[in-house]
Design a protein around this motif. Structure first.
Motif, PDB file in Angstrom:
ATOM      1  N   LYS A  75      29.745  -9.670 -11.409  1.00  0.00           N
ATOM      2  CA  LYS A  75      30.159 -11.483 -11.545  1.00  0.00           C
ATOM      3  C   LYS A  75      30.812 -11.785 -10.476  1.00  0.00           C
ATOM      4  O   LYS A  75      30.460 -12.603  -9.465  1.00  0.00           O
ATOM      5  N   ALA A  76      31.896 -10.988  -9.853  1.00  0.00           N
ATOM      6  CA  ALA A  76      32.714 -11.681  -8.966  1.00  0.00           C
ATOM      7  C   ALA A  76      32.202 -11.297  -7.748  1.00  0.00           C
ATOM      8  O   ALA A  76      32.419 -12.289  -6.678  1.00  0.00           O
ATOM      9  N   TYR A  77      31.432 -10.104  -7.521  1.00  0.00           N
ATOM     10  CA  TYR A  77      30.665  -9.912  -6.213  1.00  0.00           C
ATOM     11  C   TYR A  77      29.645 -11.264  -6.196  1.00  0.00           C
ATOM     12  O   TYR A  77      29.616 -11.751  -4.962  1.00  0.00           O
ATOM     13  N   LYS A  78      28.926 -11.305  -7.041  1.00  0.00           N
ATOM     14  CA  LYS A  78      27.793 -12.570  -6.824  1.00  0.00           C
ATOM     15  C   LYS A  78      28.552 -13.735  -6.491  1.00  0.00           C
ATOM     16  O   LYS A  78      27.793 -14.463  -5.602  1.00  0.00           O
ATOM     17  N   THR A  79      29.503 -14.202  -7.404  1.00  0.00           N
ATOM     18  CA  THR A  79      30.185 -15.501  -6.645  1.00  0.00           C
ATOM     19  C   THR A  79      30.636 -15.608  -5.462  1.00  0.00           C
ATOM     20  O   THR A  79      30.464 -16.699  -4.666  1.00  0.00           O
ATOM     21  N   GLN A  80      31.358 -14.467  -4.666  1.00  0.00           N
ATOM     22  CA  GLN A  80      31.722 -14.631  -3.611  1.00  0.00           C
ATOM     23  C   GLN A  80      30.530 -14.320  -2.761  1.00  0.00           C
ATOM     24  O   GLN A  80      30.784 -14.854  -1.598  1.00  0.00           O
ATOM     25  N   SER A  81      29.559 -13.602  -2.802  1.00  0.00           N
ATOM     26  CA  SER A  81      28.513 -13.510  -1.966  1.00  0.00           C
ATOM     27  C   SER A  81      27.705 -14.706  -1.731  1.00  0.00           C
ATOM     28  O   SER A  81      27.220 -15.023  -0.935  1.00  0.00           O
ATOM     29  N   GLU A  82      27.417 -15.280  -2.948  1.00  0.00           N
ATOM     30  CA  GLU A  82      26.878 -16.884  -2.940  1.00  0.00           C
ATOM     31  C   GLU A  82      27.631 -17.846  -1.725  1.00  0.00           C
ATOM     32  O   GLU A  82      26.737 -18.471  -1.350  1.00  0.00           O
ATOM     33  N   ILE A  83      28.670 -17.689  -1.803  1.00  0.00           N
ATOM     34  CA  ILE A  83      29.483 -18.744  -1.127  1.00  0.00           C
ATOM     35  C   ILE A  83      29.500 -18.076   0.247  1.00  0.00           C
ATOM     36  O   ILE A  83      29.163 -19.084   1.298  1.00  0.00           O
ATOM     37  N   ALA A  84      29.490 -16.905   0.605  1.00  0.00           N
ATOM     38  CA  ALA A  84      29.170 -16.362   2.010  1.00  0.00           C
ATOM     39  C   ALA A  84      27.782 -16.842   2.513  1.00  0.00           C
ATOM     40  O   ALA A  84      27.620 -17.138   3.596  1.00  0.00           O
ATOM     41  N   ILE A  85      26.988 -16.650   1.716  1.00  0.00           N
ATOM     42  CA  ILE A  85      25.438 -17.090   1.962  1.00  0.00           C
ATOM     43  C   ILE A  85      25.127 -18.488   2.366  1.00  0.00           C
ATOM     44  O   ILE A  85      24.778 -18.858   2.948  1.00  0.00           O
ATOM     45  N   GLU A  86      25.752 -19.339   1.315  1.00  0.00           N
ATOM     46  CA  GLU A  86      25.889 -20.702   1.715  1.00  0.00           C
ATOM     47  C   GLU A  86      26.529 -21.071   2.874  1.00  0.00           C
ATOM     48  O   GLU A  86      26.306 -22.034   3.740  1.00  0.00           O
ATOM     49  N   ASN A  87      27.624 -20.344   3.359  1.00  0.00           N
ATOM     50  CA  ASN A  87      28.165 -20.762   4.689  1.00  0.00           C
ATOM     51  C   ASN A  87      27.673 -19.674   5.724  1.00  0.00           C
ATOM     52  O   ASN A  87      28.241 -19.867   6.865  1.00  0.00           O
ATOM     53  N   ASP A  88      26.353 -19.438   5.457  1.00  0.00           N
ATOM     54  CA  ASP A  88      25.419 -18.582   6.527  1.00  0.00           C
ATOM     55  C   ASP A  88      26.438 -17.573   7.119  1.00  0.00           C
ATOM     56  O   ASP A  88      26.374 -17.139   8.328  1.00  0.00           O
ATOM     57  N   LYS A 105      26.640 -14.032   7.109  1.00  0.00           N
ATOM     58  CA  LYS A 105      25.839 -12.749   6.625  1.00  0.00           C
ATOM     59  C   LYS A 105      26.955 -11.553   6.889  1.00  0.00           C
ATOM     60  O   LYS A 105      27.118 -10.742   6.340  1.00  0.00           O
ATOM     61  N   GLU A 106      27.765 -11.607   7.926  1.00  0.00           N
ATOM     62  CA  GLU A 106      28.701 -10.669   7.974  1.00  0.00           C
ATOM     63  C   GLU A 106      29.575 -10.435   6.938  1.00  0.00           C
ATOM     64  O   GLU A 106      30.045  -9.196   6.374  1.00  0.00           O
ATOM     65  N   TYR A 107      30.307 -11.390   6.385  1.00  0.00           N
ATOM     66  CA  TYR A 107      30.919 -11.429   5.243  1.00  0.00           C
ATOM     67  C   TYR A 107      30.408 -10.985   4.119  1.00  0.00           C
ATOM     68  O   TYR A 107      30.886 -10.064   3.084  1.00  0.00           O
ATOM     69  N   ALA A 108      29.095 -11.398   3.830  1.00  0.00           N
ATOM     70  CA  ALA A 108      28.086 -11.094   2.738  1.00  0.00           C
ATOM     71  C   ALA A 108      27.941  -9.610   2.724  1.00  0.00           C
ATOM     72  O   ALA A 108      28.105  -9.053   1.608  1.00  0.00           O
ATOM     73  N   GLU A 109      27.843  -9.099   3.986  1.00  0.00           N
ATOM     74  CA  GLU A 109      27.651  -7.415   3.958  1.00  0.00           C
ATOM     75  C   GLU A 109      28.867  -6.759   3.630  1.00  0.00           C
ATOM     76  O   GLU A 109      29.091  -5.535   3.314  1.00  0.00           O
ATOM     77  N   PHE A 110      29.890  -7.393   3.985  1.00  0.00           N
ATOM     78  CA  PHE A 110      31.411  -6.656   3.990  1.00  0.00           C
ATOM     79  C   PHE A 110      31.668  -6.709   2.249  1.00  0.00           C
ATOM     80  O   PHE A 110      32.095  -5.548   1.859  1.00  0.00           O
ATOM     81  N   LEU A 111      31.168  -7.601   1.678  1.00  0.00           N
ATOM     82  CA  LEU A 111      31.439  -7.789   0.273  1.00  0.00           C
ATOM     83  C   LEU A 111      30.675  -6.768  -0.502  1.00  0.00           C
ATOM     84  O   LEU A 111      30.955  -6.117  -1.554  1.00  0.00           O
ATOM     85  N   PHE A 112      29.235  -6.518  -0.025  1.00  0.00           N
ATOM     86  CA  PHE A 112      28.433  -5.479  -0.772  1.00  0.00           C
ATOM     87  C   PHE A 112      28.874  -4.106  -0.483  1.00  0.00           C
ATOM     88  O   PHE A 112      29.048  -3.284  -1.164  1.00  0.00           O
ATOM     89  N   ASP A 113      29.408  -3.720   0.877  1.00  0.00           N
ATOM     90  CA  ASP A 113      29.888  -2.560   1.271  1.00  0.00           C
ATOM     91  C   ASP A 113      31.259  -2.299   0.329  1.00  0.00           C
ATOM     92  O   ASP A 113      31.427  -1.073  -0.116  1.00  0.00           O
ATOM     93  N   SER A 114      32.013  -3.339   0.192  1.00  0.00           N
ATOM     94  CA  SER A 114      33.317  -3.042  -0.414  1.00  0.00           C
ATOM     95  C   SER A 114      32.966  -2.900  -2.158  1.00  0.00           C
ATOM     96  O   SER A 114      33.570  -1.856  -2.656  1.00  0.00           O
ATOM     97  N   LEU A 115      31.856  -3.505  -2.494  1.00  0.00           N
ATOM     98  CA  LEU A 115      31.507  -3.203  -3.876  1.00  0.00           C
ATOM     99  C   LEU A 115      31.045  -1.761  -4.089  1.00  0.00           C
ATOM    100  O   LEU A 115      31.488  -1.044  -5.041  1.00  0.00           O
ATOM    101  N   PHE A 116      30.200  -1.564  -3.261  1.00  0.00           N
ATOM    102  CA  PHE A 116      29.463  -0.157  -3.306  1.00  0.00           C
ATOM    103  C   PHE A 116      30.601   0.874  -3.043  1.00  0.00           C
ATOM    104  O   PHE A 116      30.653   1.987  -3.981  1.00  0.00           O
ATOM    105  N   ASP A 117      31.463   1.057  -1.935  1.00  0.00           N
ATOM    106  CA  ASP A 117      32.244   1.917  -1.763  1.00  0.00           C
ATOM    107  C   ASP A 117      33.272   2.195  -2.585  1.00  0.00           C
ATOM    108  O   ASP A 117      33.939   3.277  -2.890  1.00  0.00           O
ATOM    109  N   SER A 118      33.719   0.739  -3.375  1.00  0.00           N
ATOM    110  CA  SER A 118      35.166   1.024  -4.073  1.00  0.00           C
ATOM    111  C   SER A 118      34.700   1.507  -5.608  1.00  0.00           C
ATOM    112  O   SER A 118      35.682   1.925  -6.139  1.00  0.00           O
ATOM    113  N   HIS A 119      33.342   1.217  -6.157  1.00  0.00           N
ATOM    114  CA  HIS A 119      33.128   1.084  -7.450  1.00  0.00           C
ATOM    115  C   HIS A 119      31.875   1.756  -7.877  1.00  0.00           C
ATOM    116  O   HIS A 119      31.692   2.398  -9.037  1.00  0.00           O
ATOM    117  N   LEU A 120      30.622   1.770  -6.805  1.00  0.00           N
ATOM    118  CA  LEU A 120      29.664   2.301  -7.282  1.00  0.00           C
ATOM    119  C   LEU A 120      29.186   3.715  -6.555  1.00  0.00           C
ATOM    120  O   LEU A 120      28.637   4.388  -7.286  1.00  0.00           O
TER     121      LEU A 120
END
Length: 228
Positions: A34-47, A49-64
């Motif tokens: 939920k927290a990841y999607k909320t932040q990534s949607e904001i990043a996508i709205e702001n175009d 992409k670099e921060y959106a990729e950072f959010l995904f990498d952080s989610l994966f490396d830290s938790h998955l």
């Protein structure tokens, strides 16, 4: 006496670490998605992409990363069932949406991949659709590729398989080790990739397989794709 106490203490520490509870993908994704999607949607709205990729990498490396996948039972398009606990090799779980049209180059490359890594890695295609559609769309894959499907109209209560669709959408490729740990995730950031981007995605998938699963083995063939 001190020697015996020291040995016992060492054994207790070893047992404490060896019995550390496993973390599972579906549990971790439910806690953090939920927290990841909320932040990534904001990043996508702001175009951004670099921060959106950072959010995904952080989610994966830290938790998955290296989390275990629970046992999944999937219906095969040609009949029967696939239980992931019975898959002996490392495998790729490639999810596909009901409306996605498969590219002939992708099918050809996946078939080639299944031959290249026969006996080392298995490939499972998961269509989120009915049996009849999955069977039709999966008919061009060779016999080394296992085509499965999940019809969510008949699968509403399965909380284990749902995260594989509702976390990152489809198509997504999950790289899963022999001991059923999640090693990597490939997903498309944008809906439409041009030819150059597609080729880069293909090469990236191939490199991930070599580095993560087969770093000590060499292959003579050049490109592999799991993405459109």
């Amino acid at each position: 006496m001190r020697v015996y106490l020291s040995i016992i203490a060492t054994l207790l520490v070893f047992l404490a670490f060896s019995q550390e509870p496993k973390t599972y993908f579906e549990h971790e994704i439910s806690k953090h998605l939920k927290a990841y999607k909320t932040q990534s949607e904001i990043a996508i709205e702001n175009d951004d992409k670099e921060y959106a990729e950072f959010l995904f990498d952080s989610l994966f490396d830290s938790h998955l990363k290296s989390s275990y996948i629970s046992e999944i039972t999937l219906n095969k398009a040609n009949g029967g069932r696939l239980n992931t606990s019975n898959v002996e090799n490392a495998f790729l779980l490639i999810t596909k949406s009901a409306w996605e049209q498969l590219d002939s180059k992708e099918i050809e490359a996946i078939n080639r991949m299944s031959i290249m890594y026969k006996g080392q890695i298995d490939i499972v295609i998961l269509f989120w659709t009915s049996k009849s559609i999955a069977k039709k769309r999966g008919s061009d894959f060779n016999s080394l590729v296992t085509v499965t499907y999940v019809d969510e109209r008949e699968n509403n209560s399965n909380h284990i398989i749902k995260p594989y669709k509702h976390s990152f959408g489809a198509p997504t490729c999950f790289y899963i080790s022999e001991d059923k740990r999640l090693l990597n995730i490939d997903r498309k950031f944008t809906a439409n990739l041009d030819e150059d981007d597609s080729e880069l995605a293909f090469k990236s998938a191939h490199q991930q397989i070599k580095l993560i699963l087969f770093e000590d083995k060499k292959t003579n063939e050049g490109i592999i794709t799991t993405l459109n």
